[in-house]
Design a protein around this motif. Sequence first.
Motif, short mmCIF file in Angstrom:
data_model
loop_
_atom_site.label_atom_id
_atom_site.label_comp_id
_atom_site.label_asym_id
_atom_site.label_seq_id
_atom_site.Cartn_x
_atom_site.Cartn_y
_atom_site.Cartn_z
N ALA A 33 32.52 28.53 38.34
CA ALA A 33 33.74 28.98 39.01
C ALA A 33 34.65 27.78 39.28
CB ALA A 33 33.40 29.69 40.31
N GLY A 34 35.95 27.96 39.07
CA GLY A 34 36.89 26.88 39.29
C GLY A 34 37.18 26.07 38.04
N ALA A 38 37.33 29.19 33.13
CA ALA A 38 36.57 30.27 33.75
C ALA A 38 37.35 31.58 33.71
CB ALA A 38 36.23 29.92 35.20
N ALA A 39 36.67 32.66 33.34
CA ALA A 39 37.27 34.00 33.40
C ALA A 39 37.28 34.45 34.85
CB ALA A 39 36.46 34.96 32.53
N ASP A 40 38.41 34.90 35.32
CA ASP A 40 38.56 35.25 36.73
C ASP A 40 38.73 36.75 36.89
OD1 ASP A 40 39.05 35.44 39.39
OD2 ASP A 40 40.79 34.11 39.43
N PRO A 41 37.73 37.46 37.48
CA PRO A 41 37.86 38.90 37.69
C PRO A 41 39.10 39.28 38.49
CG PRO A 41 35.59 38.22 38.02
CD PRO A 41 36.40 36.96 37.89
N ALA A 42 39.58 38.38 39.36
CA ALA A 42 40.76 38.69 40.16
C ALA A 42 41.99 38.92 39.29
CB ALA A 42 41.03 37.55 41.16
N ASN A 43 42.01 38.36 38.09
CA ASN A 43 43.14 38.57 37.19
C ASN A 43 43.28 40.03 36.77
OD1 ASN A 43 43.70 35.84 37.25
ND2 ASN A 43 42.56 35.38 35.38
N ARG A 48 37.31 40.86 45.51
CA ARG A 48 36.43 39.70 45.69
C ARG A 48 35.04 40.19 46.09
NH1 ARG A 48 40.93 36.94 48.89
NH2 ARG A 48 39.85 37.91 50.64
N ALA A 354 31.33 39.56 36.12
CA ALA A 354 31.77 38.29 35.54
C ALA A 354 31.37 38.19 34.07
CB ALA A 354 31.18 37.13 36.33
N GLU A 361 37.02 38.57 27.33
CA GLU A 361 38.01 37.54 26.99
C GLU A 361 37.57 36.70 25.79
OE1 GLU A 361 39.14 35.33 30.46
OE2 GLU A 361 40.15 37.06 31.36
#
Length: 372
Positions: A33-34, A38-43, A48, A354, A361
């Motif tokens: 993460a970070g 990294a693929a971000d689920p929030a996108n 969260r 995740a 992606e």
Amino acid sequence: MEILWVLIALLMIGFVLLPFLRRRRGAVGLVPAGHPDAADPANYGFARQEELDIRMPGPDQDLLDVLDVVQRTQDYRAAQQLLAGTPADGEQRWQRVQAFAGAASLELAQRPGGVSEAPGGQWLRVWRSEMPKDAGGAAVHAEFLVQQAWRTAAPGSDEFRIIMEEAKAACGEAALLAPGDPVPYIVELSVARGLGYSQQEFEQVWLKILDRAPAHMGAHLAALHYWCEKWHGSRQQAYDFAEAAAARAPEGSLLAAMPLFAVFEHLPEVNLVSGFYQTEVVSKAIHGALHAVHSARPDDPMLAHARHMLIFFLVRSERWAEAMGQLVHVDGHVGALPWTLSPDPAAEFAVYRALAVAGYEANGGSPATLPH
């Protein structure tokens, strides 16, 4: 010679663990993460991890509002009124009975009470005391006892049997108060599993459910546990039960997803078969569950249960786009199998989510290409 045996053992361990590690870490390009990649689920608008609701599989705002009132005021009347207005033969009544019983059980675990403090879940005891003839309260109490047995005692112990015998009596009382309600008998299915009913005794309870609600998905899932290899049946009996339910499922019924739940209940602890999740048995069960989900009413209370199970299998099968298609419908609620088997359901769900995002992606997907 001893060195040779050690090397062979290490090779075998690597053979067993490598497929699992590849799927959990490297096969879809997961990074910490970070990390910039990294693929971000929030996108995708996903909640969260700390915001995930572990109480229910999907939204039921009326139930959430009532739970909030009951737990804040310790007054049972809102719960009594909600259950009184919930149809007796539907899936929603069963889910709400489970939710109220679970809330009382968790309260008691968090606040066992003492000399100067009332125990948690006191509102349920008051409900039964003040309204002993209320069918909803009787059903919640029976389910509460079942959950207490599984939560606080070891199956087979004297304590477990004593609580389960009390639950059995409570089921009988609840059934007398609501002759057409299948819920007391659905609760008794867990009692039957815990006390080891004979198959003939179990069938007698099951027939009473079929008389009242023959297509009840929640009841079928509860019955499936009894027929599993780890309880009182076998793999074949569980598969036969699930496939028979799917075969007689009316159009639009989620019973067509039952074989997928049967496969889940009999997953090998260590998978030695390459591509297990692409085998014919698993693929056929996934296909049936996808058909059931696509055919079901959008407001079917059991729809979220099927979607959560599909997410597990679609991710394991590396069918990333299909997994994402299920995630957009249930994200935010994780109170369902398979996540509830984990000590931290939200964390378990977040791992699979995740993986789905990363796999999606890695194959060209993006928030813009995901249909909602």
